[in-house]
Design a protein around this motif. Structure first.
Motif, PDB file in Angstrom:
ATOM      1  N   GLU A 224      55.493-116.135  36.634  1.00 17.02           N
ATOM      2  CA  GLU A 224      55.094-116.635  35.324  1.00 17.02           C
ATOM      3  C   GLU A 224      53.901-115.878  34.733  1.00 17.02           C
ATOM      4  OE1 GLU A 224      54.442-120.737  35.887  1.00 17.02           O
ATOM      5  OE2 GLU A 224      56.555-121.230  36.261  1.00 17.02           O
ATOM      6  N   SER A 359      46.873-117.825  35.804  1.00 12.86           N
ATOM      7  CA  SER A 359      47.754-119.002  35.858  1.00 12.86           C
ATOM      8  C   SER A 359      47.173-120.107  36.724  1.00 12.86           C
ATOM      9  CB  SER A 359      49.122-118.600  36.386  1.00 12.86           C
ATOM     10  OG  SER A 359      48.976-118.008  37.664  1.00 12.86           O
ATOM     11  N   GLN A 362      48.499-123.675  36.096  1.00 11.51           N
ATOM     12  CA  GLN A 362      49.811-123.996  36.679  1.00 11.51           C
ATOM     13  C   GLN A 362      49.668-124.428  38.133  1.00 11.51           C
ATOM     14  OE1 GLN A 362      52.424-120.707  36.075  1.00 11.51           O
ATOM     15  NE2 GLN A 362      52.237-120.735  33.829  1.00 11.51           N
TER      16      GLN A 362
END
Length: 909
Positions: A224, A359, A362
């Motif tokens: 991602e 990230s 996340q």
């Protein structure tokens, strides 16, 4: 004749049938035991009920135990079958419970099969065989899931490495591989979803689900972060005003494509993003500062590359942290090439700091989901207190690591902390339970300490040291099994326990101290006995008995007692070993006679190895001659002793005559001078021993008829006359019955037993005995081989109808005479004729060999016929003629096999 009827006529004898005759087919009215057993077997073939079997066995066991044995065996078989069925039902129920459980433990499935086999369950029969296969299949599925988890973990690592490698290459290569990577990541997620959705996923070991979750989290974090970076690079390539991607390699490539320097490009991008005009460039940095920054970064980079190349995981992590610290201070003064090397080294070391920084939210969301899932687990999968505590600690530690990679997120932290606090209630309940149990265990341990103190006062004057030692061990076991308490409480209770147990063990320790002193004294006595020139067996036995009595009275620690026993036994064993060595040394010293026997034994062993019967027999005769040489030597010694005895007797007879001659010389004046000297008695010649009957005492006639001994008729005297019992005993010379002192043995001059000379040494005796045994076995083996060859030739001659192939009488053995062999050859010379079935049965009866099943009835019938022929010879006497009748008939494989079986036995008789 009178017409009046008879008065009270005699009733006729009638045999009423047994009530069970109709059920068993007449087994109870059968005349013989064999017929009764046959009818019982026929009845058992109809599969009667257990009640009928029990009734028949009860009636038949008192009449014929042999026939009732088959009924008893059937009853035992039925009981065993019932027991097997009960065991099978029990273990089938356990297996079905394992299969029906939502979570199957592999160890429980394997233990079921092992324990069922130990209990005697019939695993090879239904339904256990099917359940065993189902359990094995279920275990195989679970093991396959666990293996696939490991494969998925490795695949996730490889995908992450592919993405990291693309981040070090041009952005166009990453753009070209993006679709393929998207397909691979999607396929990995599908396979991971299949694993977690499998029906047997709940039975997987607890360590595998966390591995799969960690691999999924790591892969998704990298993936991602990689997709937006590629999209940003594509946008920056199309629009020069777009911001550069966060990947250093791609940013440098795009700067070079725009024709800007690194510093100017960064300033222009920052100004464009903020909507402000570009600022003036900073002044140049001194060359020595840049050189120092490059040198420090290169040193840290070299250290990281070295640790990574050598595979040092912990050291490489520390080197990466040191390199990041240097970059924070001096990273702005290094050029693009060095910066590219730094990023490559960090990627090679497994550093994902850049991706995690982008990230971090996340990762935090994943941790929040895990914390909330702790309270939403099914009842059967709920975590225990300790497991929940460890899981919460692990989640909080992961949150701390996520905070280090990016800016904190207070909203997610609040949700995470609330979920962890709610889950911690399980831990609090578990801690309360632990505290209650600890209080209970503390009370139990205090009660045990008081019990030990009371026991010590009660048994202070007891002398049963074994019972005291056993009780102390039991107290120790109860203390060790007293349950868990905290370290602080245990530190308080342990001194009290040691004090109480020391008080209770004080009398035993005092007795053990005194026992040690006595045992050391006995060890010194054993050392003195072992060092003595002559070993006193009685003293050793008495000392050992004292030691055993001491050991049985006062127990010691097993290892210490074993060491003391070894020290006590060592000098005595050494003394016995010396004695045995002296005895063996004396035995091993071979005399000349032993050497002859030993050489003859070795020659016989060599002949045994050749396999030649003549050589073996010759060597056996040579060994027997060597053994007889011992008797010859002993006979020479006995002859010398007899000569010495004869000379002594001659001197005793000549002495009185010499004395009488001296007296006459004194009376006659000068007769002493004129009297001739008495000649010396000549040495008697050795006379051979002759077996004669009668009185063979010295002075008696050898040719006199022997007096009847005790073997005569009852009432007869020894001399054949009635009376004078002592007449046959010889003259009474000195008031005794005969001169027993002149007898050479118990019965006259005949020795009491055969004198075989001095004994052989142990080595020579064992050698000759083993050689003789080996020779007899070899001769027996050779005879068996010759017997087998002769039997094969005879069967071949029967098959080919060739009398010339019949072996000679010597090869067939002593049991086959010339007339019998002649009858065999005549039978083979003629054409096949007649039926030899009865002759074959007679041969099997003579050899006591088994008869094939299809001929058993004929053999029984023939046996009954032979019982009626009382004057006919038995089959064992006419087997030669029976063989001739068999050879006169046709040859086939079954008859040849039966003839071979009987001749194996008959030819050896």
């Amino acid at each position: 004749m009178s017409d009046a009827p008879e008065v009270n006529p005699a009733p006729a004898k009638t045999h009423e049938p047994h009530p069970l005759d109709a059920l068993t087919g007449g087994a109870f009215s059968a005349a013989t035991s064999g017929e009764r057993a046959s009818r019982i077997r026929d009845w058992l073939a109809t599969q009667p009920s257990p009640e009928q079997l029990q009734e028949v066995f009860k009636e038949l066991s008192g009449r014929d135990k042999g026939a009732a044995r088959a009924v008893r065996e059937r009853l035992d078989e039925i009981r065993r079958a019932k027991g097997q069925e009960a065991i099978a039902a029990e273990w089938a129920e356990k297996a079905q419970a394992l299969l029906a459980a939502p979570k199957l433990n592999i160890a429980d499935a394997l233990a079921w099969q092992r324990d069922a086999a130990k209990a005697g369950a019939p695993l090879s029969r239904e339904p256990l065989s099917l359940l065993k296969v189902q359990l094995a299949d279920r275990v195989k599925v679970i093991e396959d899931l666990q293996h696939r988890v490991q494969v998925q973990r490795e695949a996730a690592v490889l995908l992450a490495q592919r993405i990291e490698v693309l981040s070090t290459k041009p952005w166009r290569d990453a753009q070209a591989a993006l679709e393929l990577l998207r397909a691979d990541v999607g396929r990995w997620q599908e396979q991971a979803q299949e694993l977690t959705g499998d029906a047997s996923w709940a039975s997987v070991e607890a360590r595998f689900p966390p591995l799969l979750d960690a691999s999924r989290t790591q892969l998704l974090v990298v993936w991602e972060a990689f997709q937006p970076a590629v999209a940003q690079a594509v946008a920056a390539a199309e629009d020069t005003a777009a911001p550069l991607p966060p990947v250093p390699v791609w940013a440098d490539e795009l700067r070079a494509a725009r024709g800007l320097s690194t510093a100017a490009s960064e300033a222009a991008a920052a100004s464009a993003a903020a909507g402000k005009p570009a600022r003036v460039a900073k002044p140049k940095v001194a060359p020595e500062v840049i050189e120092k920054a490059h040198q420090l970064v290169r040193d840290a980079l070299a250290t990281l590359e070295k640790e990574t190349a050598e595979g040092h995981g912990k050291a490489s992590a520390g080197a990466a942290a040191a390199l990041r610290a240097v970059l924070k201070v001096h990273g702005k003064h290094i050029d693009n090439a060095l910066e590219q090397q730094v990023h490559t080294a960090l990627v090679a070391a497994g550093e994902l700091e850049g991706w995690q920084r982008w990230s971090a939210d996340q990762v935090r969301e994943e941790l929040v989901a895990k914390a909330e899932a702790l309270l939403n687990r099914p009842e059967g999968q709920a975590l225990g207190g300790r497991k929940m505590q460890e899981t919460l600690r692990s989640l909080r530690e992961q949150w701390k690591q996520a905070d280090q990679g990016g800016a904190p997120n207070h909203a997610l932290w609040k949700k995470f902390d609330e979920a962890c606090n709610a889950a911690h209630k399980v831990v609090e309940a578990w801690l309360d339970k632990i505290r209650a149990e600890a209080a209970e265990h503390k009370a139990q341990r205090l009660a045990l300490i008081e019990e030990v103190k009371a026991w010590a006062q009660e048994h202070a004057a007891s002398g049963d040291w074994k019972a005291i030692n056993r009780a102390l061990y039991q107290f120790g076991d109860r203390w060790r099994e007293g349950g868990h308490v905290g370290e602080k409480i245990f530190a308080e209770l342990q001194p009290l326990w040691k004090q109480a147990i020391a008080l209770a063990a004080a009398p035993l320790e005092a007795a053990q101290k005194e026992s040690l002193a006595r045992r050391h004294a006995m060890i010194e006595e054993a050392t003195a006995l072992g060092a003595a020139p002559s070993l006193r067996i009685d003293a050793v036995k008495a000392l050992q008995q004292r030691w055993q009595a001491e050991a049985q009275t006062v127990p010691l620690d097993r290892k210490h007692e074993q060491k003391l026993w070894d020290a006590f036994r060592k000098p005595i064993d050494e003394a016995f070993n010396r004695k045995s060595a002296d005895r063996e040394r004396a035995v091993t010293e071979l005399s000349a006679r032993d050497r002859v026997v030993l050489d003859a034994s070795k020659a016989l062993e060599a002949a045994n190895a050749t396999g030649d019967a003549q050589q073996i027999r010759a060597a056996m005769q040579a060994l027997e001659a060597a053994l007889r040489g011992q008797a010859q030597a002993a006979e020479a010694v006995a002859t010398a002793n007899k000569d010495a005895q004869s000379q002594a007797e001659a001197r005793s007879v000549a002495a009185p005559a010499a004395a009488e001659g001296g007296a006459e010389a004194v009376e006659g004046g000068d007769a002493a001078a004129a009297a001739p000297a008495t000649p010396a008695a000549p040495k008697p010649a050795a006379r051979p021993v002759v077996a004669v009957r009668g009185d063979d005492r010295p002075g008696m006639k050898k040719d006199a008829p022997a007096a009847p001994g005790r073997g005569a008729r009852p009432g007869d005297r020894r001399d054949g006359r009635p009376g004078d019992r002592d007449g046959a005993r010889g003259p009474r010379t000195d008031g005794r019955m005969g001169d027993r002192g002149d007898r050479g043995g118990r019965f006259g001059d005949r020795p009491a037993f055969e004198d075989r000379g001095p004994r052989l040494g142990d080595t020579a005796f064992r050698a000759q005995r083993e050689a003789m045994e080996h020779a007899q076995l070899a001769l027996k083996k050779l005879a068996a081989q010759a017997h087998g060859e002769a039997l094969t030739q005879l069967l071949t001659a029967w098959e080919k109808r060739d009398a010339a192939l019949v072996p000679g009488a010597q090869e067939l053995g002593a049991g086959v005479t010339a007339s019998v062999r002649s009858a065999w050859t005549q039978a083979l010379s003629a054409a096949p004729k007649g039926d030899a079935s009865e002759a074959m049965l007679r041969l099997e009866m003579a050899a006591e060999a088994p008869t094939p099943a299809e001929h058993i009835a004929a053999r029984r019938m023939l046996q009954l016929q032979l019982l009626t022929r009382r004057n006919d010879p038995a089959p064992a006497q006419t087997w030669g003629q029976d063989v001739a009748r068999v050879l006169a008939g046709p040859s086939d494989a079954a008859s040849a096999r039966r003839l071979q079986n009987v001749l194996k036995t008959l030819l050896r008789k």
